[in-house]
Design a protein around this motif. Structure first.
Motif, PDB file in Angstrom:
ATOM      1  N   HIS A  71      49.213  33.556  57.037  1.00  0.00           N
ATOM      2  CA  HIS A  71      48.228  34.380  56.345  1.00  0.00           C
ATOM      3  C   HIS A  71      46.944  33.582  56.208  1.00  0.00           C
ATOM      4  O   HIS A  71      46.747  32.863  55.218  1.00  0.00           O
ATOM      5  CB  HIS A  71      48.750  34.792  54.965  1.00  0.00           C
ATOM      6  CG  HIS A  71      50.060  35.514  55.032  1.00  0.00           C
ATOM      7  ND1 HIS A  71      50.169  36.819  55.421  1.00  0.00           N
ATOM      8  CD2 HIS A  71      51.329  35.087  54.796  1.00  0.00           C
ATOM      9  CE1 HIS A  71      51.436  37.190  55.395  1.00  0.00           C
ATOM     10  NE2 HIS A  71      52.151  36.160  55.029  1.00  0.00           N
ATOM     11  N   PRO A  72      46.059  33.648  57.223  1.00  0.00           N
ATOM     12  CA  PRO A  72      44.839  32.853  57.197  1.00  0.00           C
ATOM     13  C   PRO A  72      43.959  33.188  56.004  1.00  0.00           C
ATOM     14  O   PRO A  72      44.151  34.179  55.305  1.00  0.00           O
ATOM     15  CB  PRO A  72      44.146  33.264  58.515  1.00  0.00           C
ATOM     16  CG  PRO A  72      45.232  33.841  59.363  1.00  0.00           C
ATOM     17  CD  PRO A  72      46.207  34.458  58.413  1.00  0.00           C
ATOM     18  N   PRO A 118      27.525  37.387  62.011  1.00  0.00           N
ATOM     19  CA  PRO A 118      28.456  37.809  63.063  1.00  0.00           C
ATOM     20  C   PRO A 118      29.880  38.046  62.569  1.00  0.00           C
ATOM     21  O   PRO A 118      30.572  38.939  63.078  1.00  0.00           O
ATOM     22  CB  PRO A 118      28.404  36.649  64.068  1.00  0.00           C
ATOM     23  CG  PRO A 118      27.842  35.501  63.326  1.00  0.00           C
ATOM     24  CD  PRO A 118      26.920  36.079  62.310  1.00  0.00           C
ATOM     25  N   VAL A 119      30.322  37.275  61.585  1.00  0.00           N
ATOM     26  CA  VAL A 119      31.676  37.459  61.060  1.00  0.00           C
ATOM     27  C   VAL A 119      31.808  38.812  60.364  1.00  0.00           C
ATOM     28  O   VAL A 119      32.743  39.579  60.624  1.00  0.00           O
ATOM     29  CB  VAL A 119      32.049  36.311  60.093  1.00  0.00           C
ATOM     30  CG1 VAL A 119      33.324  36.660  59.316  1.00  0.00           C
ATOM     31  CG2 VAL A 119      32.240  35.016  60.854  1.00  0.00           C
ATOM     32  N   ASN A 120      30.877  39.132  59.501  1.00  0.00           N
ATOM     33  CA  ASN A 120      30.941  40.408  58.782  1.00  0.00           C
ATOM     34  C   ASN A 120      30.748  41.594  59.719  1.00  0.00           C
ATOM     35  O   ASN A 120      31.378  42.645  59.546  1.00  0.00           O
ATOM     36  CB  ASN A 120      29.894  40.436  57.673  1.00  0.00           C
ATOM     37  CG  ASN A 120      30.286  39.582  56.486  1.00  0.00           C
ATOM     38  OD1 ASN A 120      31.466  39.429  56.194  1.00  0.00           O
ATOM     39  ND2 ASN A 120      29.315  39.010  55.815  1.00  0.00           N
ATOM     40  N   LEU A 121      29.885  41.435  60.718  1.00  0.00           N
ATOM     41  CA  LEU A 121      29.709  42.501  61.707  1.00  0.00           C
ATOM     42  C   LEU A 121      31.007  42.724  62.478  1.00  0.00           C
ATOM     43  O   LEU A 121      31.428  43.875  62.683  1.00  0.00           O
ATOM     44  CB  LEU A 121      28.574  42.134  62.669  1.00  0.00           C
ATOM     45  CG  LEU A 121      28.375  43.091  63.852  1.00  0.00           C
ATOM     46  CD1 LEU A 121      28.004  44.491  63.364  1.00  0.00           C
ATOM     47  CD2 LEU A 121      27.316  42.550  64.812  1.00  0.00           C
ATOM     48  N   VAL A 146      35.513  28.943  59.331  1.00  0.00           N
ATOM     49  CA  VAL A 146      35.643  30.208  58.595  1.00  0.00           C
ATOM     50  C   VAL A 146      37.071  30.742  58.665  1.00  0.00           C
ATOM     51  O   VAL A 146      37.644  31.161  57.660  1.00  0.00           O
ATOM     52  CB  VAL A 146      34.657  31.257  59.138  1.00  0.00           C
ATOM     53  CG1 VAL A 146      34.915  32.617  58.490  1.00  0.00           C
ATOM     54  CG2 VAL A 146      33.223  30.820  58.884  1.00  0.00           C
ATOM     55  N   PHE A 147      37.655  30.699  59.859  1.00  0.00           N
ATOM     56  CA  PHE A 147      39.003  31.243  60.054  1.00  0.00           C
ATOM     57  C   PHE A 147      40.085  30.170  59.978  1.00  0.00           C
ATOM     58  O   PHE A 147      41.248  30.442  60.263  1.00  0.00           O
ATOM     59  CB  PHE A 147      39.086  31.963  61.399  1.00  0.00           C
ATOM     60  CG  PHE A 147      38.328  33.259  61.434  1.00  0.00           C
ATOM     61  CD1 PHE A 147      38.924  34.433  61.001  1.00  0.00           C
ATOM     62  CD2 PHE A 147      37.020  33.301  61.879  1.00  0.00           C
ATOM     63  CE1 PHE A 147      38.228  35.640  61.040  1.00  0.00           C
ATOM     64  CE2 PHE A 147      36.312  34.499  61.927  1.00  0.00           C
ATOM     65  CZ  PHE A 147      36.917  35.663  61.499  1.00  0.00           C
ATOM     66  N   ILE A 168      38.989  35.829  68.136  1.00  0.00           N
ATOM     67  CA  ILE A 168      37.821  34.962  68.272  1.00  0.00           C
ATOM     68  C   ILE A 168      38.056  33.908  69.353  1.00  0.00           C
ATOM     69  O   ILE A 168      39.190  33.604  69.718  1.00  0.00           O
ATOM     70  CB  ILE A 168      37.466  34.271  66.938  1.00  0.00           C
ATOM     71  CG1 ILE A 168      38.543  33.261  66.555  1.00  0.00           C
ATOM     72  CG2 ILE A 168      37.226  35.278  65.832  1.00  0.00           C
ATOM     73  CD1 ILE A 168      38.146  32.361  65.401  1.00  0.00           C
ATOM     74  N   TRP A 169      36.941  33.368  69.835  1.00  0.00           N
ATOM     75  CA  TRP A 169      36.966  32.233  70.765  1.00  0.00           C
ATOM     76  C   TRP A 169      36.082  31.155  70.137  1.00  0.00           C
ATOM     77  O   TRP A 169      34.864  31.230  70.200  1.00  0.00           O
ATOM     78  CB  TRP A 169      36.438  32.635  72.141  1.00  0.00           C
ATOM     79  CG  TRP A 169      36.662  31.588  73.193  1.00  0.00           C
ATOM     80  CD1 TRP A 169      35.795  30.624  73.572  1.00  0.00           C
ATOM     81  CD2 TRP A 169      37.839  31.412  73.985  1.00  0.00           C
ATOM     82  NE1 TRP A 169      36.345  29.847  74.558  1.00  0.00           N
ATOM     83  CE2 TRP A 169      37.608  30.307  74.832  1.00  0.00           C
ATOM     84  CE3 TRP A 169      39.065  32.066  74.066  1.00  0.00           C
ATOM     85  CZ2 TRP A 169      38.550  29.846  75.755  1.00  0.00           C
ATOM     86  CZ3 TRP A 169      40.000  31.600  74.975  1.00  0.00           C
ATOM     87  CH2 TRP A 169      39.743  30.516  75.805  1.00  0.00           C
ATOM     88  N   PRO A 170      36.686  30.138  69.509  1.00  0.00           N
ATOM     89  CA  PRO A 170      35.908  29.111  68.806  1.00  0.00           C
ATOM     90  C   PRO A 170      35.031  28.297  69.761  1.00  0.00           C
ATOM     91  O   PRO A 170      35.358  28.128  70.940  1.00  0.00           O
ATOM     92  CB  PRO A 170      36.984  28.235  68.160  1.00  0.00           C
ATOM     93  CG  PRO A 170      38.226  29.066  68.168  1.00  0.00           C
ATOM     94  CD  PRO A 170      38.133  29.934  69.372  1.00  0.00           C
TER      95      PRO A 170
END
Length: 255
Positions: A71-72, A118-121, A146-147, A168-170
């Motif tokens: 659970h991130p 970008p995260v919220n979008l 963030v993740f 995502i791609w870090p």
């Protein structure tokens, strides 16, 4: 006569057996009694108690770690971001032809495009479609923080997040190679997503800016004013990448 001898022999043997049992019981009782008052017994009991206690603590720590991994960290909802208006930005992500989109989020500096945008979008888009967020911020590797994704060797597919439909791609996955192979990544992943977001908060100074721009279909530029956005706009105008919006720090179109 033989019967009397047999009974006598049995009686003698039975008496010896009873005496032997009594002696063994007496010795066992003395041994148990001496053990009860021995320091070794208490040392063994204390050692076992410590062992089980430490095992319990380690088990709880491991269990907590497993739950945390599954659970991130919860990402704040975009609706809680009161400093940025996402309406214009969401309008720029439309699908006029129904095909997967590759949208570049570009800025001239980190101050103009914080990672929260970008995260919220991406979170809002993931509510209705499959979204891939690619981080090109190789200086900070912000999405990994963030993740809460560790710097691990390059995976075969994008990383799953705790948000449904959002992968995502870090950025640290790009730094493992001399050149950014963004084109191959997009070719392999695009069929699985409805929209792909490319986060480039300092595009003008990025060493691979040419590759990044060529991989995008359209772009949204973030800047404090039109004058500051001019160099970035000039860079994008030289490519097929179409600028959809130019937004200020509050998310509203630049005047």
């Amino acid at each position: 006569m033989r019967g009397q001898c047999f009974v006598l022999a049995v009686s003698i043997h039975d008496g010896q057996l009873i005496i032997m049992i009594a002696e063994i019981a007496e010795e066992t009782g003395e041994w148990i009694s001496s053990l009860m008052y021995s320091g070794w017994l208490y040392a063994v009991i204390a050692g076992m108690a410590v062992f089980f206690f430490v095992t319990l603590i380690l088990g709880l720590v491991w269990l907590f770690g497993q739950k945390k991994e599954k659970h991130p960290k919860k990402i704040p909802d975009a609706a809680q971001d009161k400093t940025f208006d996402y309406n214009a930005l969401l309008a720029a992500t439309g699908t006029p032809n129904g095909k997967p989109r590759r949208l570049l989020l570009a800025a001239a500096s980190l101050d103009n495009l914080p990672v929260t945008i970008p995260v919220n979008l991406a979170i809002q888009l993931a509510a209705t479609e499959k979204c891939l967020l690619i981080d090109l911020d190789t200086r900070r590797d912000a999405l990994s923080h963030v993740f809460e994704i560790a710097s691990v060797p390059r995976p075969a597919t994008p990383v799953v997040t705790g948000v449904a439909n959002l992968h995502i791609w870090p950025a640290h996955l790009f730094t493992q190679f001399r050149q950014m192979d963004l084109k191959s990544l997009l070719a392999a992943t695009q069929p699985r997503y409805d929209i792909i977001l490319l986060n480039a908060p300092y595009l003008a100074a990025h060493p691979d800016r040419g590759r990044i721009i060529r991989c995008a279909e359209s772009a949204v530029v973030f800047s404090k004013d039109k004058k500051s956005a001019a160099p970035l706009r000039k860079l994008l105008d030289k490519s097929p990448c179409k600028i959809l919006k130019m937004l200020g720090p509050d998310g509203r179109p630049l005047a």
